[in-house]
Write a protein that holds these residues in place. Structure first.
Motif, PDB file in Angstrom:
ATOM      1  N   PRO A   1      -6.143  -0.377  10.176  1.00 48.13           N
ATOM      2  CA  PRO A   1      -6.833   0.121   8.979  1.00 48.13           C
ATOM      3  C   PRO A   1      -8.170   0.791   9.283  1.00 48.13           C
ATOM      4  O   PRO A   1      -8.508   1.802   8.663  1.00 48.13           O
ATOM      5  CB  PRO A   1      -7.022  -1.130   8.123  1.00 48.13           C
ATOM      6  CG  PRO A   1      -5.925  -2.047   8.562  1.00 48.13           C
ATOM      7  CD  PRO A   1      -5.727  -1.772  10.029  1.00 48.13           C
ATOM      8  N   ALA A   2      -8.906   0.258  10.237  1.00 44.01           N
ATOM      9  CA  ALA A   2     -10.213   0.854  10.574  1.00 44.01           C
ATOM     10  C   ALA A   2     -10.032   2.263  11.130  1.00 44.01           C
ATOM     11  O   ALA A   2     -10.842   3.160  10.858  1.00 44.01           O
ATOM     12  CB  ALA A   2     -10.946  -0.019  11.579  1.00 44.01           C
ATOM     13  N   THR A   3      -8.977   2.484  11.899  1.00 44.78           N
ATOM     14  CA  THR A   3      -8.708   3.812  12.452  1.00 44.78           C
ATOM     15  C   THR A   3      -8.372   4.796  11.344  1.00 44.78           C
ATOM     16  O   THR A   3      -8.885   5.923  11.314  1.00 44.78           O
ATOM     17  CB  THR A   3      -7.544   3.743  13.462  1.00 44.78           C
ATOM     18  OG1 THR A   3      -7.891   2.837  14.502  1.00 44.78           O
ATOM     19  CG2 THR A   3      -7.233   5.109  14.044  1.00 44.78           C
ATOM     20  N   LEU A   4      -7.531   4.383  10.423  1.00 44.34           N
ATOM     21  CA  LEU A   4      -7.179   5.240   9.296  1.00 44.34           C
ATOM     22  C   LEU A   4      -8.415   5.583   8.476  1.00 44.34           C
ATOM     23  O   LEU A   4      -8.638   6.745   8.116  1.00 44.34           O
ATOM     24  CB  LEU A   4      -6.121   4.564   8.420  1.00 44.34           C
ATOM     25  CG  LEU A   4      -5.668   5.340   7.192  1.00 44.34           C
ATOM     26  CD1 LEU A   4      -5.060   6.675   7.579  1.00 44.34           C
ATOM     27  CD2 LEU A   4      -4.683   4.507   6.382  1.00 44.34           C
TER      28      LEU A   4
ATOM     29  N   MET B   1       0.821  -1.192   0.000  1.00 44.48           N
ATOM     30  CA  MET B   1       0.000   0.000   0.000  1.00 44.48           C
ATOM     31  C   MET B   1       0.871   1.264   0.000  1.00 44.48           C
ATOM     32  O   MET B   1       0.571   2.211  -0.688  1.00 44.48           O
ATOM     33  CB  MET B   1      -0.930   0.008   1.202  1.00 44.48           C
ATOM     34  CG  MET B   1      -1.757   1.255   1.307  1.00 44.48           C
ATOM     35  SD  MET B   1      -2.847   1.170   2.711  1.00 44.48           S
ATOM     36  CE  MET B   1      -3.338   2.844   2.830  1.00 44.48           C
ATOM     37  N   THR B   2       1.929   1.265   0.809  1.00 42.61           N
ATOM     38  CA  THR B   2       2.766   2.461   0.887  1.00 42.61           C
ATOM     39  C   THR B   2       3.439   2.762  -0.443  1.00 42.61           C
ATOM     40  O   THR B   2       3.642   3.928  -0.773  1.00 42.61           O
ATOM     41  CB  THR B   2       3.836   2.339   1.983  1.00 42.61           C
ATOM     42  OG1 THR B   2       4.590   1.156   1.765  1.00 42.61           O
ATOM     43  CG2 THR B   2       3.218   2.305   3.354  1.00 42.61           C
ATOM     44  N   ASN B   3       3.775   1.733  -1.197  1.00 40.96           N
ATOM     45  CA  ASN B   3       4.417   1.969  -2.485  1.00 40.96           C
ATOM     46  C   ASN B   3       3.480   2.670  -3.458  1.00 40.96           C
ATOM     47  O   ASN B   3       3.921   3.373  -4.355  1.00 40.96           O
ATOM     48  CB  ASN B   3       4.918   0.664  -3.087  1.00 40.96           C
ATOM     49  CG  ASN B   3       6.083   0.093  -2.316  1.00 40.96           C
ATOM     50  OD1 ASN B   3       6.772   0.814  -1.604  1.00 40.96           O
ATOM     51  ND2 ASN B   3       6.301  -1.193  -2.433  1.00 40.96           N
ATOM     52  N   LEU B   4       2.176   2.490  -3.282  1.00 46.79           N
ATOM     53  CA  LEU B   4       1.199   3.163  -4.134  1.00 46.79           C
ATOM     54  C   LEU B   4       0.832   4.540  -3.590  1.00 46.79           C
ATOM     55  O   LEU B   4       0.734   5.499  -4.339  1.00 46.79           O
ATOM     56  CB  LEU B   4      -0.062   2.312  -4.256  1.00 46.79           C
ATOM     57  CG  LEU B   4       0.090   0.961  -4.951  1.00 46.79           C
ATOM     58  CD1 LEU B   4      -1.211   0.181  -4.874  1.00 46.79           C
ATOM     59  CD2 LEU B   4       0.506   1.155  -6.402  1.00 46.79           C
TER      60      LEU B   4
ATOM     61  N   GLN C   1       9.486   5.496   6.662  1.00 47.89           N
ATOM     62  CA  GLN C   1       8.808   6.094   7.810  1.00 47.89           C
ATOM     63  C   GLN C   1       7.293   6.021   7.639  1.00 47.89           C
ATOM     64  O   GLN C   1       6.560   5.732   8.588  1.00 47.89           O
ATOM     65  CB  GLN C   1       9.229   7.547   7.987  1.00 47.89           C
ATOM     66  CG  GLN C   1      10.649   7.705   8.472  1.00 47.89           C
ATOM     67  CD  GLN C   1      11.045   9.165   8.584  1.00 47.89           C
ATOM     68  OE1 GLN C   1      10.610  10.011   7.799  1.00 47.89           O
ATOM     69  NE2 GLN C   1      11.875   9.465   9.565  1.00 47.89           N
ATOM     70  N   PHE C   2       6.835   6.275   6.441  1.00 50.79           N
ATOM     71  CA  PHE C   2       5.408   6.211   6.140  1.00 50.79           C
ATOM     72  C   PHE C   2       4.883   4.796   6.356  1.00 50.79           C
ATOM     73  O   PHE C   2       3.844   4.584   6.976  1.00 50.79           O
ATOM     74  CB  PHE C   2       5.188   6.673   4.693  1.00 50.79           C
ATOM     75  CG  PHE C   2       3.757   6.774   4.272  1.00 50.79           C
ATOM     76  CD1 PHE C   2       2.911   7.720   4.826  1.00 50.79           C
ATOM     77  CD2 PHE C   2       3.253   5.936   3.289  1.00 50.79           C
ATOM     78  CE1 PHE C   2       1.596   7.824   4.418  1.00 50.79           C
ATOM     79  CE2 PHE C   2       1.941   6.034   2.869  1.00 50.79           C
ATOM     80  CZ  PHE C   2       1.105   6.988   3.442  1.00 50.79           C
ATOM     81  N   ARG C   3       5.625   3.816   5.881  1.00 51.10           N
ATOM     82  CA  ARG C   3       5.256   2.410   6.038  1.00 51.10           C
ATOM     83  C   ARG C   3       5.177   2.036   7.520  1.00 51.10           C
ATOM     84  O   ARG C   3       4.221   1.401   7.963  1.00 51.10           O
ATOM     85  CB  ARG C   3       6.254   1.511   5.313  1.00 51.10           C
ATOM     86  CG  ARG C   3       5.906   0.027   5.391  1.00 51.10           C
ATOM     87  CD  ARG C   3       6.912  -0.847   4.634  1.00 51.10           C
ATOM     88  NE  ARG C   3       6.815  -0.572   3.193  1.00 51.10           N
ATOM     89  CZ  ARG C   3       7.811  -0.064   2.465  1.00 51.10           C
ATOM     90  NH1 ARG C   3       8.976   0.228   2.998  1.00 51.10           N
ATOM     91  NH2 ARG C   3       7.633   0.149   1.174  1.00 51.10           N
ATOM     92  N   GLN C   4       6.161   2.451   8.306  1.00 54.53           N
ATOM     93  CA  GLN C   4       6.162   2.147   9.742  1.00 54.53           C
ATOM     94  C   GLN C   4       4.969   2.782  10.441  1.00 54.53           C
ATOM     95  O   GLN C   4       4.341   2.158  11.304  1.00 54.53           O
ATOM     96  CB  GLN C   4       7.469   2.616  10.376  1.00 54.53           C
ATOM     97  CG  GLN C   4       8.657   1.782   9.992  1.00 54.53           C
ATOM     98  CD  GLN C   4       9.966   2.370  10.502  1.00 54.53           C
ATOM     99  OE1 GLN C   4      10.003   3.446  11.085  1.00 54.53           O
ATOM    100  NE2 GLN C   4      11.064   1.665  10.252  1.00 54.53           N
ATOM    101  N   ALA C   5       4.659   4.006  10.073  1.00 48.34           N
ATOM    102  CA  ALA C   5       3.509   4.676  10.687  1.00 48.34           C
ATOM    103  C   ALA C   5       2.216   3.947  10.367  1.00 48.34           C
ATOM    104  O   ALA C   5       1.360   3.757  11.239  1.00 48.34           O
ATOM    105  CB  ALA C   5       3.444   6.124  10.209  1.00 48.34           C
ATOM    106  N   LEU C   6       2.060   3.519   9.117  1.00 47.36           N
ATOM    107  CA  LEU C   6       0.844   2.800   8.737  1.00 47.36           C
ATOM    108  C   LEU C   6       0.752   1.429   9.399  1.00 47.36           C
ATOM    109  O   LEU C   6      -0.337   0.964   9.714  1.00 47.36           O
ATOM    110  CB  LEU C   6       0.761   2.658   7.215  1.00 47.36           C
ATOM    111  CG  LEU C   6       0.434   3.925   6.448  1.00 47.36           C
ATOM    112  CD1 LEU C   6       0.379   3.644   4.958  1.00 47.36           C
ATOM    113  CD2 LEU C   6      -0.871   4.544   6.918  1.00 47.36           C
TER     114      LEU C   6
END
Length: 82
Positions: free
Chosen positions: A31-34, A1-4, A21-26
């Motif tokens: 997913p429900a929270t996001l 997902m982060t690569n997209l 960093q983005f990947r670690q945060a996600l």
């Protein structure tokens, strides 16, 4: 997902360090929270409340904001001027 998602969010400024960093945060965010956060942001409309303010309003917008189209800032400014 982060690569997209990351190139969409960062455009030509995308880099591997930020992607990690983005990947670690996600990974730390369910997913429900996001999804709930994104839905909440899309549902917020405080234009009428802002029109009732008796103080100056400063609206900052990134010049290269990819997720939020420039047209949205025009709509925001036009609504406040009315």
């Amino acid at each position: 997902m982060t690569n997209l998602a990351q190139p969409f969010l960062m455009g030509k400024w995308a880099n591997p360090a930020f992607t990690n960093q983005f990947r670690q945060a996600l990974q730390n965010l369910p997913p429900a929270t996001l999804a709930k956060r994104l839905i909440s942001v899309l549902q917020v409309d405080v234009v009428d409340a802002l029109k009732n303010l008796d103080v100056p309003v400063l609206y900052l917008r990134a010049t290269k904001d990819r997720p939020i189209p420039e047209q949205m800032s025009w709509d925001f400014a036009t609504e406040l001027e009315q």
